[in-house]
Write a protein that holds these residues in place. Sequence first.
Motif, PDB file in Angstrom:
ATOM      1  N   LYS A 134       1.010  -0.957  -0.067  1.00 34.09           N
ATOM      2  CA  LYS A 134       0.165  -0.020  -0.003  1.00 34.09           C
ATOM      3  C   LYS A 134       0.903   1.250  -0.054  1.00 34.09           C
ATOM      4  CE  LYS A 134      -4.128  -2.132   2.305  1.00 34.09           C
ATOM      5  NZ  LYS A 134      -4.823  -2.019   3.433  1.00 34.09           N
ATOM      6  N   ALA A 135       1.972   1.218   0.677  1.00 36.16           N
ATOM      7  CA  ALA A 135       3.026   2.281   0.727  1.00 36.16           C
ATOM      8  C   ALA A 135       3.633   2.592  -0.806  1.00 36.16           C
ATOM      9  CB  ALA A 135       3.888   2.154   1.799  1.00 36.16           C
ATOM     10  N   GLU A 136       3.899   1.419  -1.242  1.00 35.18           N
ATOM     11  CA  GLU A 136       4.309   1.704  -2.793  1.00 35.18           C
ATOM     12  C   GLU A 136       3.326   2.164  -3.605  1.00 35.18           C
ATOM     13  OE1 GLU A 136       7.044   1.473  -5.679  1.00 35.18           O
ATOM     14  OE2 GLU A 136       7.473   1.163  -3.483  1.00 35.18           O
ATOM     15  N   LEU A 137       2.116   1.603  -3.442  1.00 34.94           N
ATOM     16  CA  LEU A 137       0.958   2.261  -4.440  1.00 34.94           C
ATOM     17  C   LEU A 137       0.984   3.809  -4.067  1.00 34.94           C
ATOM     18  CD1 LEU A 137      -1.298   2.038  -6.499  1.00 34.94           C
ATOM     19  CD2 LEU A 137      -2.747   1.101  -4.556  1.00 34.94           C
ATOM     20  N   ALA A 138       0.668   4.128  -2.859  1.00 35.16           N
ATOM     21  CA  ALA A 138       0.488   5.457  -2.514  1.00 35.16           C
ATOM     22  C   ALA A 138       1.662   6.423  -3.147  1.00 35.16           C
ATOM     23  CB  ALA A 138       0.285   5.573  -1.125  1.00 35.16           C
ATOM     24  N   LYS A 139       3.031   6.015  -3.071  1.00 35.74           N
ATOM     25  CA  LYS A 139       3.959   6.622  -3.623  1.00 35.74           C
ATOM     26  C   LYS A 139       3.678   6.839  -5.102  1.00 35.74           C
ATOM     27  CE  LYS A 139       9.083   7.043  -3.527  1.00 35.74           C
ATOM     28  NZ  LYS A 139       9.265   7.175  -4.852  1.00 35.74           N
TER      29      LYS A 139
END
Length: 410
Positions: A134-139
């Motif tokens: 999720k953090a990678e997608l948000a970035k």
Amino acid sequence: MIDRMVHPAPASQFDRGSFYRFPRCCVAPIGLLFALALAGCEKAQSQEAAPTPPLVTVAQPVKRTVTDWDEFTGRFEAIQEVQVRARVGGFVNSVEFTDGAIVHAGDLLYVIDPRPFEAVASQAQGQLDDARAKAELAKRELDRGLNLVQTSAVSVQVVDQRRQALQAAYAAETQAEGALKAAQLNVEFTHVLAPITGRVSRHLVTPGNLVQGADSGATLLTSIVSLDPIYIYFDVDEATYQRNSRLWFEGKRPSSRDTSNLVQVTLTGEIKPSHEGKMDFLDNRLDISTATLRSRAIVPNKDLSILPGQFGRVRIIGSSPYEALLIPDTAIATDQSRKIVFVVKADNTVDVRPVMLGPLDGGLRVIREGLMPEDQVIVDGLQRARVGAKVTPKKAQAPADDKAPAGARP
């Protein structure tokens, strides 16, 4: 019949008491013999009244360099003592040590069933992977929004929302990492390890029993105490403390607060010190109930023969080296409240000397006052010595470590 008649003798032949009379010629020799007999008796009585003076053994005081020691009763305690308790709850699978054995830091002691904690760790690992995704997608969404905002394809508000979403994703990732670490620690805690090197006690929990973790009253599993080196605690009385402080101010004795003064330890049943150590600690105040100062020394225990809880006699240096006169302790007598010794003067008469005693050193007693190096001290035969009477002195053999008495030394 013829009558026998006894005719009395004439008075001229026998006088009254004539049977007790002696001729005059015998009187003088008998008197002379009686006088000689009396003279012989008087001579024998005079010989019996002047017997040979009694034999006593004498020796001069030994002179040598000595050091005073103060002696106290102490108790040994472990430098490190650990109560091993369960950090996580669960059923005990096995006990991995021998009761009373020496264990080293890191040795396995107990195994608690790890399966429930391994399952929680797996779940925490999955949550962490999800948070990272999720953090990678948000970035990526934030990077795309930053490119589009330059062409006004998206509004600034959308970019701010995506930035906030990225920060929330990072926070969720951090929480997931923490949860995983906690789960992994719980798995690690199922293997109870020895925290220190020392001798372990008996196991208090057998396999199959349920133990409680730190969150709900940790169950005591066993205990470990270190043995080498080991502490010995003892209490110094106020008078000794003041005397040692005075010697320190005068420069005659180093303070145990600043210097690791030597100590000697005698164990129960021993007659002389068998271990040496060094002073390690003096308390910052005297105990108001006992007027003593708690002190501590550290003693090497390479053979692990000393256990915490044992008693011992502690000797600590009480003075700097000095020259002293010493005599056998058996030569000292007690006269009411004072200590005395008997000496033989030049005319072989006995005299008494009050003395001030010091400590024992090498089997001999230190004499602080009352004797001179040339004095002939009675060391054997005190019961035959009388003050003012003559004796027959006999020299004692010199001690093995002192070939000559003090008076004969240069």
